[in-house]
Design an enzyme around this catalytic site. Structure first.
Site, PDB file in Angstrom:
ATOM      1  N   SER A 138       6.713 -25.807   4.729  1.00 37.04           N
ATOM      2  CA  SER A 138       6.736 -24.402   4.749  1.00 37.04           C
ATOM      3  C   SER A 138       8.290 -24.856   4.689  1.00 37.04           C
ATOM      4  O   SER A 138       8.866 -25.173   6.045  1.00 37.04           O
ATOM      5  CB  SER A 138       6.304 -23.544   5.584  1.00 37.04           C
ATOM      6  N   GLY A 139       9.187 -24.917   4.262  1.00 33.29           N
ATOM      7  CA  GLY A 139      10.639 -24.869   4.578  1.00 33.29           C
ATOM      8  C   GLY A 139      10.939 -25.815   3.825  1.00 33.29           C
ATOM      9  O   GLY A 139      11.737 -26.299   3.669  1.00 33.29           O
ATOM     10  N   THR A 161       8.540 -23.993  -3.627  1.00 35.88           N
ATOM     11  CA  THR A 161       8.981 -23.181  -4.425  1.00 35.88           C
ATOM     12  C   THR A 161      10.057 -23.790  -5.861  1.00 35.88           C
ATOM     13  O   THR A 161       9.819 -23.781  -6.927  1.00 35.88           O
ATOM     14  CB  THR A 161       9.588 -22.097  -3.836  1.00 35.88           C
ATOM     15  N   ASN A 174      11.679 -21.298   6.539  1.00 34.64           N
ATOM     16  CA  ASN A 174      12.095 -20.926   5.603  1.00 34.64           C
ATOM     17  C   ASN A 174      12.813 -19.361   5.095  1.00 34.64           C
ATOM     18  O   ASN A 174      11.890 -18.552   5.982  1.00 34.64           O
ATOM     19  CB  ASN A 174      10.904 -20.765   4.556  1.00 34.64           C
ATOM     20  N   SER A 188       9.811 -18.478   2.230  1.00 32.76           N
ATOM     21  CA  SER A 188       9.435 -18.334   2.051  1.00 32.76           C
ATOM     22  C   SER A 188       7.005 -17.631   1.102  1.00 32.76           C
ATOM     23  O   SER A 188       7.641 -17.083   1.481  1.00 32.76           O
ATOM     24  CB  SER A 188       8.174 -18.915   3.848  1.00 32.76           C
ATOM     25  N   SER A 189       7.072 -18.635   0.397  1.00 32.06           N
ATOM     26  CA  SER A 189       5.800 -18.574  -0.126  1.00 32.06           C
ATOM     27  C   SER A 189       4.693 -17.876   0.594  1.00 32.06           C
ATOM     28  O   SER A 189       4.351 -18.951   0.859  1.00 32.06           O
ATOM     29  CB  SER A 189       5.205 -19.445  -1.295  1.00 32.06           C
ATOM     30  N   GLY A 241       2.875 -24.729   2.424  1.00 34.82           N
ATOM     31  CA  GLY A 241       2.555 -25.820   2.657  1.00 34.82           C
ATOM     32  C   GLY A 241       1.339 -25.947   4.213  1.00 34.82           C
ATOM     33  O   GLY A 241       1.201 -24.744   4.488  1.00 34.82           O
ATOM     34  N   GLU A 282       0.892 -26.099   8.100  1.00 28.88           N
ATOM     35  CA  GLU A 282       0.932 -24.805   8.731  1.00 28.88           C
ATOM     36  C   GLU A 282       1.029 -25.168  10.046  1.00 28.88           C
ATOM     37  O   GLU A 282      -0.684 -25.209  10.126  1.00 28.88           O
ATOM     38  CB  GLU A 282       1.012 -23.623   8.518  1.00 28.88           C
TER      39      GLU A 282
END
Length: 996
Positions: A107-108, A112, A157, A160-161, A381, A383
């Site tokens: 994440s980050g 995306t 992020n 973040s999605s 991603g 985590e």
């Protein structure tokens, strides 16, 4: 000769990790750092792209960059995500191979943004046209909508999605996009009711309160103050760099482009407002039922069209049906809060699923024929948080499956290439994470299977009983760890709490707290709440809660969240395995989300769990580098006299001659069917070093020849200049002498002429003596004097009776004497040319342009159009409506990016009943546009290149027709819109136009 570059030219560090020497983890990290420090954020591992998040804008995503990488070989330019996107698109278009682009990372790490770059590149390089551009715009504009409702700010992020997205973009046989299908996975709906410290709820809540107009908020019964809503965390309500108000306007515009109707947008915003209102409902213990915050409950019921009493009862009682019996139990305060939060999570989650379905309806391909497909996977991603729960467990399971397919497809692709090229392949050992996937998803004793079994088992079940079952079944598994398991080695591990279990993932060990696993897996919504929501009069609610229909009561227990996710992941994996994979491995350089900071330990951890080193070793197991024969020969042909400057035979033979001449060991390379394979990177670098030295020698030779050519050219120029100067001087001297001679001769002739006139006067005086009785001036009655007098009278009369200065005037005075015929004709011609010159001198550039337009119109319409003679005297104005000055058309004027050449009012004629509707017609250099007369809103815009022909009637009317070119290979002859203008009688039709 075309000059081509390569990733080996001007390389910072090593552009392809396969060529890294020596290959160690330290050298791998150092190479990434070196390239990152020089703004080289992309690095290859063969055909895999490593993407480092720069956390800032870089000038490497411009339209010029798109054109630079368009239709270029993958290794021809420096590493870039555009190279991978171009390779995938050309393979799909030219070889008819379905593609998928797998984007993975923490994440980050920029997943995306990477997916947006891939989609924008494909949109830029594929075909053009009105319909194609509309599809491309809808596909691209689906991103802002899904990001607003599915993304949130987290500690790692700012965007973040919080859901997984897989988009299949469909293309026709030409490679033009015709539609797409979006699949979403596991929205983190628990975020709706509770967010970790330092994080926000989904973007749409903050965007709505910040960007909506006061009138919209008044209709939704909302206030701009975030602190008034319990579901919105306040510690991160405002994020630096995020303009929620501007993003809300972007989302509204994107929804309109995708195809949402205005009432649908309003309905969606009402449900978002209802979720916020739900969070403010509070329950207080009373005698038998719960008390409520009346204002928020009432406002929510008004938004959704639900009777307040119906919702009150649903929050107070729960009805359990068993066969033919119904039992109602009163909910206590904690149960009521659970029901409220469950309703909020389900309402938002189902709204998000409806949005995805609605977008799919708009962007789906219209034709039913088979299409080429490119899939883009942007999924959360891996985590590892301080407190990991059910969501992290599911997310990491999905990443395990993606890692598994990455290993399988990478090895399979490598092996298939060697087999295809008839090259011997040597298998290597690698870690296969199938054992971890089996631990989680095994149908008999997998963790998900045991979790479902506990959720469905009668009796008292809790998160602890679930953990006890894991301790019993998975105790001996090498990747499972628990404090209470039978494996005694963890009994003294104080980093492992009693209520947790730990899994050794491919990315590292992750500690999961079992608290909440059962509730989140059950994902139960009381049937009373579903039935209450189904009774709502709101447009969307009945679609979101179909199980609440009393006529379709289903007593069967709904599938668990884990079961649904496992099934959707299985479907995704089967879909990916049918396509040719392309990988983008995203890495974040630091946890501060700051540019120019590279944290070794963080990057090293990501390199390890992404298996990048393993990927390099797999790639180098056989041959580190491979290249097609033609570019290889083109690059190194200057190293051999036989191949330089041109090789006439087959390219493979040329490469064989080249390698033999360079005396490269036969163990260092192998010849495939279409490529040469080089085993050791040192061999390649040796070739590069020789090539660099040869280029220096060639450069010196070219410089020598150029300098000689330049000096000789300069000498010849000086020589020619000297000849020209000498010739001009001789000409000047000769002309000077000639002028002196002519001047002397004219003086002699003048003296002779004066003498002749003087002698002539004397002779005439002697021949005409004085008359009787008077005197006369000598010479006044001679023929010469009479001739002089007649000429004087003629010129004075001509001056007095000159005709008009109009160039078309035909009058001219008559001549009095016959001997003046020639002079009379010449003077008339001279006068006519003079007055024409005077008339032209009064013309400005603007009037000249008008007359040129009139002349062109005459060539087109004279003797062909009955209406034409009456329009000759009318000047062209162009902008008849003065849209740039008229405040009524201010909105329309601001919407036009180009200069308006023609603006007029026309009528759209309904071909069904012949009635007309007023429209504004605009013409620019590139488009013609129809706009609404009252609002100024653009109704249709057609590029002029799409115009095929113009037809004009011959009668005394103003009709003409604009015919558009064929669209999609099918003649557009079935739909036409007739337009007639009001004041200038101009009528026309649009073929294949929209009915606007």
């Amino acid at each position: 000769m075309e000059v081509k570059t390569s990733l080996l030219d001007n390389m910072i560090g090593v552009g392809d990790m396969v060529l890294l020497e020596p290959l160690t983890e330290d050298s791998f990290i150092e190479n990434l750092r070196n390239r990152f420090d020089h703004n080289e954020i992309y690095t290859y591992i063969g055909s895999v792209v490593i993407s480092m998040n720069p956390y800032r804008s870089l000038p490497i995503f411009t339209p010029e960059k798109v054109e630079e990488y368009r239709n270029r070989n993958f290794y021809e330019l420096s590493p870039h995500i555009y190279a991978l996107a171009d390779e995938a698109y050309r393979s799909l278009r030219d070889q008819d191979k379905d593609q998928c682009i797998l984007i993975t990372g923490e994440s980050g790490a920029g997943k995306t943004e990477a997916s947006k770059l891939v989609m924008s590149y494909v949109a830029a390089v594929c075909g053009k046209g009105q319909e194609v551009n509309k599809v491309k715009e809808q596909l691209l504009q689906s991103n802002p909508v899904l990001e607003a409702f599915g993304n949130a700010k987290t500690v790692r992020n700012d965007n973040s999605s919080r859901f997984g997205k897989y988009m299949d973009i469909e293309f026709d046989f030409k490679g033009d996009p015709v539609g797409g299908v979006i699949s979403n996975y596991l929205l983190e709906k628990s975020r709706v009711v509770k967010q970790p410290r330092g994080e926000r709820n989904f973007h749409i809540f903050y965007q709505l309160l910040s960007g909506a107009s006061d009138d919209t908020l008044r209709k939704l019964k909302l206030d701009r103050d975030f602190s008034k809503y319990n579901y919105l965390s306040l510690d991160s309500a405002n994020v630096n760099g995020l303009d929620d108000a501007a993003n809300f306007r972007t989302v509204r515009n994107a929804m309109q482009i995708v195809g949402f109707m205005e009432d649908e947008v309003q309905s969606v915003l009402e449900l978002v407002a209802a979720v916020l209102k739900l969070g403010n409902i509070e329950f207080k213990p009373e005698s038998r039922s719960n008390g409520y915050d009346e204002s928020h409950l009432k406002e929510m019921c008004e938004l959704l069209g639900i009777e307040q009493s119906v919702l009150e009862r649903a929050f107070s009682y729960r009805t359990v049906e068993a066969k033919l019996e119904k039992v109602s139990t009163t909910l206590n305060v904690s149960q009521a809060y659970y029901a409220r939060d469950a309703l909020a999570k389900n309402l938002y989650s189902r709204l998000f699923s409806w949005l995805v379905t609605r977008i799919n309806e708009s962007i789906k391909a219209q034709s039913k024929t088979r299409h080429k497909v490119m899939g883009v996977l942007d999924i959360y991603g891996f985590e590892i948080f301080e407190d990991n729960s059910f969501e992290q467990f599911i997310i990491n399971y999905c990443n395990e499956k993606l890692q598994q397919i990455f290993i399988e497809l990478t090895l399979r692709e490598e092996q298939e290439e060697y087999i295809r090229e008839d090259i011997e392949w040597t298998n290597i050992e690698y870690f296969n994470n199938a054992v971890i996937c089996d631990l989680i998803e095994n149908n008999q004793n997998g963790i998900l299977a045991m979790l479902d079994e506990e959720c469905l088992r009668p009796g008292t079940v809790t998160d602890i009983t679930f953990l006890d079952k894991l301790n019993t079944v998975c105790a001996e598994h090498q990747h499972f760890e628990s404090r209470l398991s039978k494996n005694s080695k963890f009994l003294t591990d104080h980093s492992l709490p009693h209520s947790c279990f730990r899994i050794q993932h491919y990315a590292g060990k992750v500690l999961y707290r079992v608290e909440g696993f059962m509730d989140k897996n059950n994902d139960l919504l009381y049937r009373d709440l579903s039935q209450a929501m189904y009774k709502a009069n709101h447009k969307l609610i009945k679609q979101l809660f179909p199980e609440g229909n009393p006529a379709k009561v289903n007593l069967k227990r709904p599938p668990t969240a884990g079961f649904q996710f496992k099934h959707s992941v299985g479907t995704l994996m089967r879909n990916l395995q049918t396509k040719n994979p392309n990988y983008i491995r995203c890495v974040k350089p630091n946890d501060k989300k700051a540019p120019r900071i590279f944290t070794d330990s963080l990057v090293r951890h990501q390199v390890a769990y992404l298996g990048l080193m393993e990927n390099v070793r797999v790639r180098r197991a056989g041959y580190a580098y491979r290249q097609a024969y033609e570019p290889c020969l083109e690059r190194y042909k200057m190293l051999c006299k036989q191949t330089w400057p041109h090789w006439k035979g087959p390219t493979r033979e040329g490469v064989e001659v080249l390698m033999a001449d360079l005396q490269v060991s036969t163990e260092e390379f192998a010849y495939g069917n279409s490529k040469i394979f080089i085993r050791n990177p040192r061999t390649l670098f040796s070739l590069e070093e020789k090539r660099r030295g040869c280029l220096e020698n060639l450069a010196a030779l070219i410089q020598k020849i150029y300098r000689g050519w330049k000096c000789r050219t300069h000498f010849l120029l000086l020589k020619r200049s000297q000849v020209v100067v000498a010739a001009w001087y001789r000409r000047y001297a000769a002309r000077k002498i000639l002028r002196e001679l002519k001047h002397q001769k004219r003086c002699e002739e003048a003296a002779t002429t004066i003498a002749a006139y003087w002698h002539g006067t004397q002779v005439l005086t002697q021949q005409h003596p004085l008359d009787q009785g008077g005197t006369t001036t000598p010479g006044t009655d001679t023929p010469s004097c009479r001739l002089f007098n007649n000429m004087q009278k003629y010129f004075l009369g001509l001056k007095r009776d000159l005709p008009s200065m109009s160039p078309i005037g035909g009058s001219w005075p008559t001549r009095p004497y016959r001997f003046l015929d020639t002079a009379h004709t010449e003077l008339r011609s001279i006068f006519h040319h003079w007055r024409c010159k005077k008339y032209r001198s009064r013309f400005t550039d603007e009037r000249k342009a008008v007359f040129e337009e009139k002349l062109q119109a005459s060539e087109i319409f004279k003797d062909k159009k009955a209406l034409y003679p009456s329009s000759v005297g009318q000047p062209f104005r162009g902008d008849y409506l003065e849209i740039s000055k008229n405040p009524k058309y201010q909105k329309l004027s601001s919407a036009m990016d180009e200069k308006v050449l023609l603006a007029d009012m026309v009528n759209k004629i309904n071909r069904a009943n012949g009635k007309g509707t007023a429209r504004i017609f605009l013409l620019t250099k590139n488009n013609f546009v129809l706009a609404d007369q009252k609002t100024g809103q653009v109704k249709a815009s057609v590029p002029l290149p799409d115009l095929a022909s113009i037809s004009v009637s011959t009668q005394n009317d103003g009709f003409f027709a604009l015919k558009l070119k064929e669209v999609g290979g099918t003649p557009c002859t079935t739909r036409e819109i007739l337009i007639g203008c009001g004041c200038r009688s101009t009528c026309w039709s649009l073929s294949c136009g929209e009915n606007n």
